[in-house]
Design an enzyme around this catalytic site. Structure first.
Site, PDB file in Angstrom:
ATOM      1  N   GLU A  47       6.570  23.755   5.629  1.00 40.38           N
ATOM      2  CA  GLU A  47       6.632  24.248   4.231  1.00 40.38           C
ATOM      3  C   GLU A  47       7.642  25.378   4.066  1.00 40.38           C
ATOM      4  O   GLU A  47       7.780  25.927   2.969  1.00 40.38           O
ATOM      5  CB  GLU A  47       5.275  24.798   3.747  1.00 40.38           C
ATOM      6  CG  GLU A  47       4.137  23.849   3.800  1.00 40.38           C
ATOM      7  CD  GLU A  47       2.828  24.481   3.266  1.00 40.38           C
ATOM      8  OE1 GLU A  47       2.833  25.656   2.836  1.00 40.38           O
ATOM      9  OE2 GLU A  47       1.813  23.773   3.275  1.00 40.38           O
ATOM     10  N   GLY A  48       8.285  25.808   5.152  1.00 40.87           N
ATOM     11  CA  GLY A  48       9.099  27.017   5.125  1.00 40.87           C
ATOM     12  C   GLY A  48       8.310  28.259   5.503  1.00 40.87           C
ATOM     13  O   GLY A  48       8.847  29.374   5.467  1.00 40.87           O
TER      14      GLY A  48
END
Lengths: 337, 337
Positions: free
Chosen positions: A304-305
């Protein structure tokens, strides 16, 4: 990054009220920010931006993940309502989040589907992930998203990923470019059990056999053994360098895309810093391959970062230290005896 | 920290929209915050507070540091005008900074000198750092500062240090409590040269001979081989546990004070998290001794609380993730297949 500004930043750090080098990696990081911006002292970041690339993978139907594919689309909705980990982390780090559906195997809201390439990428153990037209569309999507974001004021970028099964193609891409064996790159992903781990290893082995035939051609590699989401991230990372915009890299999916992007656009890596080292074994190999040293090593493995965003405050602090600290002269502090 | 709340926090993390454990150390950190607060979900931090303890050391007159002692007082002024590294880092991390003169060998503004114990601590290679009354006054000062800060709303604490020569007594305290040899604990401090390194090693050897005689008595150890600033930090760290307030530890000076504080108040360490691992060799020994795993390892060696403040955003993010993420039920996301 600008070499002359880099030298100015090194010299400025010597004049700040602290022993030279005593902030360690934070000094190097601030110098890198200045060189990327072409400005010393560096400007404070005003719009750090996270783009989450969502996509499904045909291989997920073959039991390589702990979660069912419908989670990808459900998580797109969760990003939009702000309930996912990356939303909370980004809010704390002063960044904003955009989610784009590149290849989710479900319908998603129109506002996130403008760059959609297809529904799910092919099952790479037996077929190409994408057609030639699709891989080019996906790379272009990533490049155009960077253009939109930088034109909109983004001055620090993170590419996140969301997609059940996405660590399988990522591991294949990294193994192809580093020469590693399947068992060396396979990890637990979201937490697959022992039987799933064996299926994943076999899938990586089969896909790797197909991928190695095109290992010298990064676009063909993404087409054969990547996926539309990963191709889009690769385009995003290459375009960030074109737009002279620094990037904080996340984990194994971004790492795989980065390794391919560096093949497409050699030298692009100078615009990237590694936010963290993920618990996925292939990620450390990708970082070594790219000669990037991670800022954090906290056993994170979400994607997701999230790992990049956890490191964002360090980048922000490093830039502010170089810009805002007093010099020995300003503060009337004596230097070394 | 509250064991029942800790269990609630572990259970809550299992219900959030991510694979269990996928945020690694950030999950443990959020659980620890909840247990310290006695509240799950944890409350957002509203007043993270850094207290910098400034003090000089007689040993600095004997060539163990790269900088002259007058820098300590000059840096107190720099903290007050916001020009030091810890000021900039704290501003970026949402924390505020207070500086207190515990034993600076110069006059400082009245508003920072209310807890001043003496001008400079003794040269520990040949004399006690403090009298018995002074060591008790210094420990009490640290405890009263925690009371003031917690009564004033501080909900997360950092103890920073400023003092030319302060890594020498810190190394002695750590060597005494861990049984290490002088050459194993001696580091470059602010950047001493080879001749200075030899003088520092000899000073540590001589002080260690004196310190080992009182190794079983933490207050006598601070009196013999510590200093007023380090004694105040030890009192601060012990009192934070009394006031049930979490602390992010900085580098070798805070680490030495922490090792002594844990002797004075066994179990106090459960209220502390290690912000980073410093480049000073004695620091890693102190962390091992306290069984604390650092969040960051960035080669920092400045002191002032800088390494702890660099880690503050991780603590803030960890608490917010646990408090603010959506659960699988809330978000309508499927769990593992």
């Amino acid at each position: 990054p600008d070499e002359e500004v880099r030298r100015q930043a090194v010299a400025r750090h010597e004049r700040l009220t602290k022993p030279a080098g005593s902030l360690g990696r934070l000094e190097e990081l601030g110098i890198w920010v200045a060189a990327c911006q072409g400005a010393c002292p560096p400007r404070p970041f005003t719009r750090p931006r996270v783009v989450v690339f969502a996509g499904d993978h045909g291989i997920a139907a073959h039991g390589v993940s702990a979660y069912p594919s419908e989670v990808t689309g459900q998580m797109v909705a969760n990003f939009l309502t702000g309930g996912a980990a990356v939303n909370v982390l980004a809010s704390a780090a002063g960044a904003t989040v955009r989610v784009v559906d590149i290849s989710v195997n479900a319908d998603t809201p129109e506002r996130v589907a403008g760059f959609k390439v297809r529904r799910g990428s092919g099952s790479i153990d037996r077929e190409d992930a994408l057609t030639d037209a699709e891989v080019r569309a996906a790379i272009t999507a990533g490049r155009r998203i960077v253009d939109e974001e930088v034109d909109g004021g983004a001055d620090l970028l993170v590419a996140g990923d969301m997609g059940i099964g996405n660590t399988t193609p990522s591991s294949v891409l990294i193994a192809t470019l580093t020469g590693a064996e399947p068992v060396a790159v396979v990890g637990r992903g979201t937490g697959v059990d022992d039987n799933g781990w064996m299926r994943k290893t076999a899938a990586i082995r089969d896909a790797l056999r197909r991928a190695r035939k095109v290992s010298g051609d990064p676009v063909a590699l993404l087409r054969t053994a990547g996926g539309a989401d990963i191709a889009a991230i690769a385009g995003f990372l290459a375009q960030a360098a074109v737009r002279r915009t620094p990037v904080v890299l996340d984990g194994v999916v971004a790492g795989a895309a980065a390794a391919v992007a560096e093949e497409m656009a050699p030298g692009a890596r100078r615009w990237w810093v590694a936010g963290h080292r993920s618990a996925e074994p292939a990620h450390a190999m990708a970082l070594d391959h790219l000669r990037l040293e991670p800022l954090l090593d906290l056993g994170m493995r979400l994607g997701e970062g999230s790992g990049a965003v956890a490191a964002l405050p360090l980048v922000v602090m490093a830039a502010r230290v170089l810009a805002e600290m007093a010099t020995f002269d300003d503060a009337g502090v004596s230097g070394p005896a």
